[in-house]
Write an enzyme that holds these catalytic residues in place. Structure first.
Site, PDB file in Angstrom:
ATOM      1  N   TYR A  92      -5.749   0.687   8.758  1.00 56.66           N
ATOM      2  CA  TYR A  92      -6.856   0.970   7.832  1.00 56.66           C
ATOM      3  C   TYR A  92      -8.174   0.566   8.469  1.00 56.66           C
ATOM      4  O   TYR A  92      -8.955  -0.196   7.926  1.00 56.66           O
ATOM      5  CB  TYR A  92      -6.635   0.270   6.480  1.00 56.66           C
ATOM      6  CG  TYR A  92      -5.470   0.875   5.730  1.00 56.66           C
ATOM      7  CD1 TYR A  92      -5.580   2.117   5.113  1.00 56.66           C
ATOM      8  CD2 TYR A  92      -4.237   0.231   5.694  1.00 56.66           C
ATOM      9  CE1 TYR A  92      -4.504   2.693   4.463  1.00 56.66           C
ATOM     10  CE2 TYR A  92      -3.152   0.804   5.045  1.00 56.66           C
ATOM     11  CZ  TYR A  92      -3.293   2.032   4.426  1.00 56.66           C
ATOM     12  OH  TYR A  92      -2.223   2.618   3.786  1.00 56.66           O
TER      13      TYR A  92
ATOM     14  N   ASP B 148       5.547   0.309   3.454  1.00 59.72           N
ATOM     15  CA  ASP B 148       5.786  -0.915   4.207  1.00 59.72           C
ATOM     16  C   ASP B 148       5.633  -2.123   3.284  1.00 59.72           C
ATOM     17  O   ASP B 148       5.529  -1.985   2.072  1.00 59.72           O
ATOM     18  CB  ASP B 148       4.819  -0.995   5.403  1.00 59.72           C
ATOM     19  CG  ASP B 148       3.372  -0.782   4.959  1.00 59.72           C
ATOM     20  OD1 ASP B 148       3.027  -1.187   3.838  1.00 59.72           O
ATOM     21  OD2 ASP B 148       2.584  -0.203   5.746  1.00 59.72           O
TER      22      ASP B 148
ATOM     23  N   ASP C 185       0.803  -1.225   0.000  1.00 53.73           N
ATOM     24  CA  ASP C 185       0.000   0.000   0.000  1.00 53.73           C
ATOM     25  C   ASP C 185       0.836   1.276   0.000  1.00 53.73           C
ATOM     26  O   ASP C 185       0.473   2.264  -0.617  1.00 53.73           O
ATOM     27  CB  ASP C 185      -0.947   0.023   1.201  1.00 53.73           C
ATOM     28  CG  ASP C 185      -0.194   0.193   2.517  1.00 53.73           C
ATOM     29  OD1 ASP C 185       0.680  -0.649   2.823  1.00 53.73           O
ATOM     30  OD2 ASP C 185      -0.457   1.185   3.230  1.00 53.73           O
TER      31      ASP C 185
ATOM     32  N   GLU D  67       5.550   9.767   3.462  1.00 55.97           N
ATOM     33  CA  GLU D  67       5.250   8.428   2.935  1.00 55.97           C
ATOM     34  C   GLU D  67       4.357   8.520   1.704  1.00 55.97           C
ATOM     35  O   GLU D  67       3.349   9.226   1.700  1.00 55.97           O
ATOM     36  CB  GLU D  67       4.554   7.577   3.998  1.00 55.97           C
ATOM     37  CG  GLU D  67       4.403   6.121   3.577  1.00 55.97           C
ATOM     38  CD  GLU D  67       3.974   5.214   4.719  1.00 55.97           C
ATOM     39  OE1 GLU D  67       4.144   3.987   4.599  1.00 55.97           O
ATOM     40  OE2 GLU D  67       3.461   5.718   5.739  1.00 55.97           O
TER      41      GLU D  67
END
Length: 506
Positions: free
Chosen positions: A243, A95, A92, A483
């Protein structure tokens, strides 16, 4: 409408045959003529890079035509713990976990980008379709068993305790699922939306694949609706706070039904929307669109059925969509949206750029629908034209590309100045080609804490972005601002395609 060059017109015709543009010509959105002056930004270059980024996020066995060459195969045994094949899909963000909820939303938005603006993408259309298929191939695996959806691979807490390349990953590849006893209507309905939207992308150029996507979407949506509940309640430790479904699952059911209605043209979905729309929150005043809350996207999508297809029963969605648009306009009494001093839409400190890109896409898409219908937005007696919506979207995209107080592009590899220390494991550690030896879990933190630039450019990655005061420290540890994520880029692809064309570059 200004006459299109013959070459461009023929290209659009050829391309539209492979993507089912929309139910009206792509070119209809450009009657409000292209910007005559030289563009401030090379939107075509940014478009190419925004799609290339997805290759850097690929999990699984990489294809021969992989262009992000510093990446290698990874996670080739995913799913084996449950005796299923879950190899593939996307990481995603920075990571090494495959989170199904944001992956499905990314897929839906990439597909919507192609459906609305694919005819303007030129040769990048093929790359955009490849990016979608990399996700849908995985989502088909994740939904292969009836009444079961594999929604995540990787223990996020153990993964986040390491800083290692996906190619070296040795953290547990735990598999998480939902089923009839452990429902997750939010992630299931989003997965159905993704498969349905993608089926439209492939309907003309790969009919059998499109049919498989559509059949699976129908089955998965029925499962989401029949077994209601939030996946956060079932998988709390694995998905929260990463999430967590904060907005509940009602928005995904409405969104999923809207995409199934569009993909199947089955009147049953229209009836579902008419009967359930209000209880699913169609008229709520929320104005944030992203991986968690889909209400606004559903309103814009359903407004098209009223504006373009003239479905009178969906009349209210034009009003709902207008209310959202009015909430965005700075300086009006309806405005509920904050902007930085430099003019960037600002929703929250964590990954704010995702809201910038999703909002920009919705502004351009709604402007397209309004243009076709020959109408505008009414904000309490103030008439807001499609051009005004496009201008606001362009200001946001231009800010992202470097027209901001720091003169910094927030897309890696675009422009003379961009983030060099992004919060991304694979980008920040030496590639396998440069350092073939295994880098264990804890050893990577030396690179994470370093102030050196990342050795591998994750071209096209858009980071979380500046703070409320237009500041950006470019620090690797600052995941909120540094990120990248797939769902930041997905809606941007459509917006950049529009501007690349309207600036006379395609």
């Amino acid at each position: 409408m200004a006459a299109l060059p013959l070459q461009l017109f023929s290209v659009l015709l050829v391309l539209s045959s492979c993507i089912l543009g929309s139910s009206f010509p792509f070119i209809s959105d450009h009657s409000h003529h292209a910007h005559r002056s030289a563009p401030a930004h090379d939107y075509r270059d940014a478009l190419s890079k925004s799609i290339l980024f997805f290759e850097g996020q690929r999990s699984g066995r990489l294809p021969r035509d992989q262009r992000m060459s510093w990446r290698r195969n990874s996670a080739l045994s995913d799913g084996s713990l449950m005796h299923v094949d879950l190899v593939g899909g996307y990481y995603d963000a920075g990571d090494n976990v495959k989170f199904g909820f944001p992956m499905a939303f990314t897929t839906t938005m990439l597909s919507w980008s192609v459906l609305e603006f694919g005819g303007l993408m030129g040769h990048e259309l093929q790359n955009a379709r490849a990016a979608i298929k990399w996700a849908t191939d995985y989502l088909l695996k994740a939904t292969a068993h009836p009444d079961t959806i594999y929604v995540q691979v990787g223990d996020p807490n153990k993964d986040h305790a390491c800083w290692e390349r996906p190619e070296d990953m040795d953290t547990p590849r735990t598999v998480y699922k939902i089923d009839s006893q452990h429902p997750g209507s939010d992630v299931a309905a989003e997965t159905a939306a993704a498969l349905a939207a993608a089926s439209l992308v492939f309907r003309k150029c790969d009919p059998s694949y499109a049919s498989l996507l559509r059949r699976t979407a129908i089955r998965v949506f029925a499962f989401a609706d029949r077994h209601r509940g939030s996946y956060s309640n079932v998988l709390q430790q694995a998905v929260c706070p990463f999430y967590c479904s904060y907005s509940g699952y009602q928005d995904e059911l409405l969104w999923g039904a809207a995409w199934l209605h569009k993909a199947t043209r089955n009147p049953a979905y229209l009836k579902y929307i008419q009967v359930n729309g209000q209880t699913l929150g169609a008229d709520e005043t929320d104005n944030t669109f992203g991986w968690d809350n889909k209400h606004v996207g559903a309103r814009i999508l359903l407004s098209k059925s009223f504006l373009v297809q003239k479905l009178a029963s969906l009349h209210d969605y034009k009003g709902h969509a207008d209310n959202y648009i009015c909430s965005l306009l700075p300086g009006t009494s309806f405005s509920q949206t904050q902007y930085t001093p430099g003019g960037l839409l600002y929703k929250m400190s964590d990954s704010n750029m995702q809201y910038v890109t999703s909002t920009s896409f919705l502004l351009l898409t709604y402007a397209k629908y309004l243009t076709v219908a020959g109408t505008s937005v009414d904000c309490g007696g103030m008439r807001v034209t499609p051009q005004k919506l496009r201008a606001l979207a362009r200001k946001q995209v231009d800010y992202l590309l470097g027209s901001n107080p720091l003169r910094m592009s927030y897309m890696v590899g675009y422009g003379p100045r961009f983030p060099e220390r992004i919060h991304h494991r694979g980008s920040s550690l030496p590639s396998v080609a440069a350092h073939p030896q295994f880098i264990p879990c804890g050893a990577g933190f030396k690179a994470m804490d370093s102030s050196a630039s990342n050795p591998n450019l994750l071209i096209g990655a858009v980071v979380g972005g500046p703070d409320l005061h237009d500041r950006f420290p470019d620090e690797r540890r600052d995941y909120e601002q540094s990120e990248p994520a797939t769902y930041i880029n997905a809606p941007l692809v459509g917006a950049l395609a529009y501007f690349a064309h309207s600036a006379g570059q395609i």
